[in-house]
Design a protein around this motif. Structure first.
Motif, short mmCIF file in Angstrom:
data_model
loop_
_atom_site.label_atom_id
_atom_site.label_comp_id
_atom_site.label_asym_id
_atom_site.label_seq_id
_atom_site.Cartn_x
_atom_site.Cartn_y
_atom_site.Cartn_z
N GLN A 191 0.82 -1.22 0.00
CA GLN A 191 0.00 0.00 0.00
C GLN A 191 0.85 1.26 0.00
O GLN A 191 0.50 2.27 -0.64
CB GLN A 191 -0.93 -0.01 1.21
CG GLN A 191 -2.02 -1.07 1.14
CD GLN A 191 -2.85 -1.11 2.40
OE1 GLN A 191 -3.55 -0.14 2.74
NE2 GLN A 191 -2.80 -2.21 3.12
N TYR A 194 2.01 1.81 -3.43
CA TYR A 194 0.87 2.22 -4.26
C TYR A 194 0.58 3.71 -4.07
O TYR A 194 0.40 4.45 -5.04
CB TYR A 194 -0.36 1.39 -3.90
CG TYR A 194 -1.59 1.76 -4.72
CD1 TYR A 194 -1.78 1.23 -5.99
CD2 TYR A 194 -2.53 2.64 -4.22
CE1 TYR A 194 -2.89 1.58 -6.74
CE2 TYR A 194 -3.64 3.00 -4.97
CZ TYR A 194 -3.81 2.46 -6.22
OH TYR A 194 -4.91 2.82 -6.97
N SER A 202 4.64 -1.79 -6.18
CA SER A 202 3.40 -2.21 -5.52
C SER A 202 2.92 -3.55 -6.09
O SER A 202 2.41 -4.39 -5.35
CB SER A 202 2.31 -1.14 -5.65
OG SER A 202 1.86 -1.01 -6.97
N LYS A 222 -6.26 -3.60 -6.34
CA LYS A 222 -5.06 -2.76 -6.31
C LYS A 222 -4.03 -3.25 -7.33
O LYS A 222 -3.31 -2.44 -7.94
CB LYS A 222 -4.47 -2.74 -4.91
CG LYS A 222 -5.28 -1.91 -3.92
CD LYS A 222 -5.26 -0.44 -4.32
CE LYS A 222 -6.02 0.45 -3.37
NZ LYS A 222 -7.47 0.41 -3.56
#
Length: 376
Positions: A191, A194, A202, A222
């Protein structure tokens, strides 16, 4: 003499019976037969020695009220037993008795200030009480034990929330040194990358979660977004479809897949997914119909595109993009040059301040020249 001997025999017999009863209860507990274990423990004469066992058995069957009751009795019998106090305080936290558990953990810290778990458990209570000093408790835990995975997670999570990415990475890496398969820390790492927009990194860390069996809608979503940011649309489509398995009627996800197919110039699949998204949505669909219209235009399906843009305007009459795209599509679709000229003339009369005014004027001029040439 005979009386003394008889009393000794009775005493030995009672002790043997009590020991056998405790052994039976312990065996029932070990085998998971908790209700029977509770009955067996309660049959023992000296309950002071088994109150904690009864409490644990009640907790095992989900009766936290009775668990609290018997832990309290155990502590009354053994007020100096730190382990009992620790377990009782944990149960108090679990049952949202935060004020009492807060005090118990503070008492435990006074007796052993170097115990990292006492500070961590106090941190959990303070966090539940929305007390910002919980972070201090987690930091104390970490200072006492730099391998404490749970404290590292709490501090790193706070750093991530405050967008202190460098601090978060340092803590996470420290935690992974001692346990490289910590799911929570790996998730934080993914995260963090990201949110830093380091999408290649990521991807690596979200994929680690999949390798460890942690597949979820969040992880696949994601991964899809990360791949899309790197223009890897095939992988983006795959993971968004995996995310859809958890929520098959997610119209936004279906629509996004359509846009990825559009980027791959697979307009048939783009049309299918965008159309399916429209069927599911129950909010204003102006933007979605507009997107469908542009996809249909790319396939030269002008008649269908016109209907899509008309639906877009019906959803939102102020959508100037759809309004202009509709005229452009009709320009492509209509064969009659006079009809095309009228389209732009009417548009320019109504939309004097349109951002597309220059283009419309240029196109109108071209059409009139075409008509003049044809007449000659």
């Amino acid at each position: 003499m005979k009386l003394i001997f008889a009393l000794i025999c009775i005493s030995i017999s009672l002790n043997t019976y009590a020991q056998n009863s405790k052994n039976t209860a312990d065996m029932l507990f070990a085998k998971g037969n908790f209700t029977k274990a509770i009955e067996a423990y309660k049959s023992i004469k000296n309950l002071d020695e088994v109150y904690d066992k009864i409490a644990k058995a009640y907790i095992a069957i989900g009766n936290y009220g009775k668990g609290l009751e018997y832990y309290k009795k155990a502590l009354t019998a053994h007020p100096e037993d730190a382990l009992l106090k620790y377990e009782y305080a944990q149960l108090l936290t679990k049952t949202k008795n935060y004020e009492v558990s807060n005090q118990l953990f503070r008492d435990l810290i006074k007796t052993d200030i170097l115990n990292p778990n006492y500070h961590y458990e106090l941190g959990l209570v303070l966090e539940k009480q929305r007390d910002t000093t919980s972070l201090d408790a987690y930091k104390t835990t970490y200072n006492l034990d730099s391998t404490h995975q749970k404290a590292i997670f709490k501090i790193a999570k706070h750093s991530l929330q405050k967008r202190k990415f460098e601090d978060a990475h340092k803590l996470i890496d420290k935690g992974l040194e001692s346990y490289d398969q910590n799911i929570e820390l790996i998730s934080l790492k993914a995260q963090a990358y990201y949110h830093q927009e380091y999408y290649t990194h990521s991807v690596v860390w979200f994929k680690k979660l999949l390798e460890l069996g942690e597949a979820s809608e969040f992880i696949h979503e994601k991964l899809s977004l990360s791949y899309a940011e790197n223009s890897d649309y095939e992988d983006a489509i795959y993971h968004r479809k995996e995310a859809l398995k958890y929520n098959p009627y997610d119209a936004n996800a279906i629509f996004v897949i359509g846009t990825y197919y559009e980027r791959l110039n697979n307009f048939e699949m783009a049309e299918e997914y965008v159309s399916n998204a429209l069927k599911i949505k129950d909010v204003s669909l102006s933007h979605e119909y507009q997107r469908l219209g542009t996809i249909l235009n790319r396939q030269k399906k002008y008649e269908k595109a016109i209907k899509a843009f008309q639906k877009s305007l019906k959803e939102d009459p102020s959508n100037i993009m759809s309004e202009f795209f509709l005229i452009r599509t009709k320009d492509e679709f209509y064969a009659d040059i006079d009809s095309k000229i009228k389209l732009y003339e009417d548009y320019l009369k109504k939309k004097e301040k349109s951002p597309f005014k220059t283009y419309a004027e240029t196109r109108l001029k071209e059409l009139k020249q075409e008509k003049f040439i044809e007449q000659d």
